[in-house]
Scaffold this motif. Structure first.
Motif, PDB file in Angstrom:
ATOM      1  N   GLU A  78      23.868  33.704  51.727  1.00 27.21           N
ATOM      2  CA  GLU A  78      24.907  34.344  50.783  1.00 27.21           C
ATOM      3  C   GLU A  78      26.190  33.465  51.067  1.00 27.21           C
ATOM      4  O   GLU A  78      26.721  33.301  52.024  1.00 27.21           O
ATOM      5  CB  GLU A  78      25.206  35.833  51.258  1.00 27.21           C
ATOM      6  CG  GLU A  78      24.091  36.807  51.173  1.00 27.21           C
ATOM      7  CD  GLU A  78      23.761  37.125  49.493  1.00 27.21           C
ATOM      8  OE1 GLU A  78      24.801  36.820  48.732  1.00 27.21           O
ATOM      9  OE2 GLU A  78      22.786  37.492  49.209  1.00 27.21           O
ATOM     10  N   LEU A  79      26.483  32.910  49.912  1.00 27.54           N
ATOM     11  CA  LEU A  79      27.676  32.065  49.968  1.00 27.54           C
ATOM     12  C   LEU A  79      28.979  32.785  49.041  1.00 27.54           C
ATOM     13  O   LEU A  79      28.736  33.162  48.000  1.00 27.54           O
ATOM     14  CB  LEU A  79      27.284  30.685  49.357  1.00 27.54           C
ATOM     15  CG  LEU A  79      26.091  30.171  49.996  1.00 27.54           C
ATOM     16  CD1 LEU A  79      25.618  28.670  49.457  1.00 27.54           C
ATOM     17  CD2 LEU A  79      26.506  29.803  51.687  1.00 27.54           C
ATOM     18  N   HIS A  80      29.939  32.073  49.536  1.00 27.54           N
ATOM     19  CA  HIS A  80      31.207  32.621  48.715  1.00 27.54           C
ATOM     20  C   HIS A  80      32.041  31.287  48.467  1.00 27.54           C
ATOM     21  O   HIS A  80      32.104  30.323  49.367  1.00 27.54           O
ATOM     22  CB  HIS A  80      32.063  33.553  49.481  1.00 27.54           C
ATOM     23  CG  HIS A  80      33.314  34.076  48.948  1.00 27.54           C
ATOM     24  ND1 HIS A  80      33.415  34.367  47.591  1.00 27.54           N
ATOM     25  CD2 HIS A  80      34.626  33.642  49.389  1.00 27.54           C
ATOM     26  CE1 HIS A  80      34.627  34.661  47.253  1.00 27.54           C
ATOM     27  NE2 HIS A  80      35.577  34.219  48.029  1.00 27.54           N
ATOM     28  N   PHE A  81      32.324  31.039  47.264  1.00 26.82           N
ATOM     29  CA  PHE A  81      33.632  29.602  46.908  1.00 26.82           C
ATOM     30  C   PHE A  81      34.727  30.163  46.511  1.00 26.82           C
ATOM     31  O   PHE A  81      35.040  30.495  45.402  1.00 26.82           O
ATOM     32  CB  PHE A  81      32.519  29.146  45.518  1.00 26.82           C
ATOM     33  CG  PHE A  81      31.100  28.875  45.892  1.00 26.82           C
ATOM     34  CD1 PHE A  81      30.824  27.472  46.687  1.00 26.82           C
ATOM     35  CD2 PHE A  81      30.201  29.531  45.664  1.00 26.82           C
ATOM     36  CE1 PHE A  81      29.445  27.182  46.804  1.00 26.82           C
ATOM     37  CE2 PHE A  81      28.923  29.324  45.819  1.00 26.82           C
ATOM     38  CZ  PHE A  81      28.634  28.364  46.505  1.00 26.82           C
ATOM     39  N   PRO A  82      35.689  30.386  47.579  1.00 24.43           N
ATOM     40  CA  PRO A  82      37.028  30.889  47.334  1.00 24.43           C
ATOM     41  C   PRO A  82      38.046  30.154  46.347  1.00 24.43           C
ATOM     42  O   PRO A  82      38.793  30.653  45.807  1.00 24.43           O
ATOM     43  CB  PRO A  82      37.584  30.864  48.779  1.00 24.43           C
ATOM     44  CG  PRO A  82      36.649  30.062  49.641  1.00 24.43           C
ATOM     45  CD  PRO A  82      35.386  29.918  49.078  1.00 24.43           C
ATOM     46  N   GLY A  83      37.640  28.723  46.316  1.00 25.11           N
ATOM     47  CA  GLY A  83      38.458  27.935  45.450  1.00 25.11           C
ATOM     48  C   GLY A  83      37.919  27.667  43.891  1.00 25.11           C
ATOM     49  O   GLY A  83      38.556  27.053  43.193  1.00 25.11           O
ATOM     50  N   ALA A  84      36.636  28.272  43.477  1.00 33.91           N
ATOM     51  CA  ALA A  84      36.197  27.865  42.509  1.00 33.91           C
ATOM     52  C   ALA A  84      36.842  29.105  41.486  1.00 33.91           C
ATOM     53  O   ALA A  84      37.090  30.134  41.441  1.00 33.91           O
ATOM     54  CB  ALA A  84      34.705  28.636  42.427  1.00 33.91           C
ATOM     55  N   ARG A  85      37.378  28.356  40.173  1.00 33.04           N
ATOM     56  CA  ARG A  85      38.169  28.858  39.495  1.00 33.04           C
ATOM     57  C   ARG A  85      37.099  28.835  37.804  1.00 33.04           C
ATOM     58  O   ARG A  85      37.622  29.285  36.985  1.00 33.04           O
ATOM     59  CB  ARG A  85      39.139  28.311  38.878  1.00 33.04           C
ATOM     60  CG  ARG A  85      40.143  27.957  40.180  1.00 33.04           C
ATOM     61  CD  ARG A  85      40.825  29.523  40.391  1.00 33.04           C
ATOM     62  NE  ARG A  85      41.394  29.631  41.702  1.00 33.04           N
ATOM     63  CZ  ARG A  85      41.105  30.231  42.458  1.00 33.04           C
ATOM     64  NH1 ARG A  85      40.306  31.088  42.828  1.00 33.04           N
ATOM     65  NH2 ARG A  85      42.120  30.287  43.506  1.00 33.04           N
TER      66      ARG A  85
END
Length: 93
Positions: free
Chosen positions: A9-16
């Motif tokens: 399970e991945l999270h991409f905090p900088g993705a807009r």
């Protein structure tokens, strides 16, 4: 023959945008494929900007080597730039 399935399970905090997410995910996928000779695919959350579920599959005759490979892949995801590893699950078939 032993088959291992690693779900990340991945999270991409900088993705807009989806483009940002896919760029970071593609980078991780390429690095993992080249270093560990496994198959992988994004299996959930394809339409969300900051989330992804990645399935990684490996086949081997030695359980110890298989577990080592999947552990190394999880480590790669945990240290990847622009990606946070939220959860991981390993299944041995």
């Amino acid at each position: 023959m032993v088959i291992g399935l690693l779900t990340l399970e991945l999270h991409f905090p900088g993705a807009r945008s989806l483009k940002d997410k896919r760029q970071a995910l593609r980078s991780l996928e390429t690095r993992v494929r080249n270093r560990h000779n496994v198959s992988l695919a994004e299996v959930e959350h394809q339409d969300l900007w900051q989330r992804a579920t990645l399935a990684v599959v490996a086949v081997n005759t030695d359980l110890g080597h298989l577990e080592s490979t999947l552990s190394a892949v999880a480590g790669e995801a945990a240290t990847a730039r622009d990606v946070l590893l939220v959860d991981q699950n390993v299944e041995i078939l």
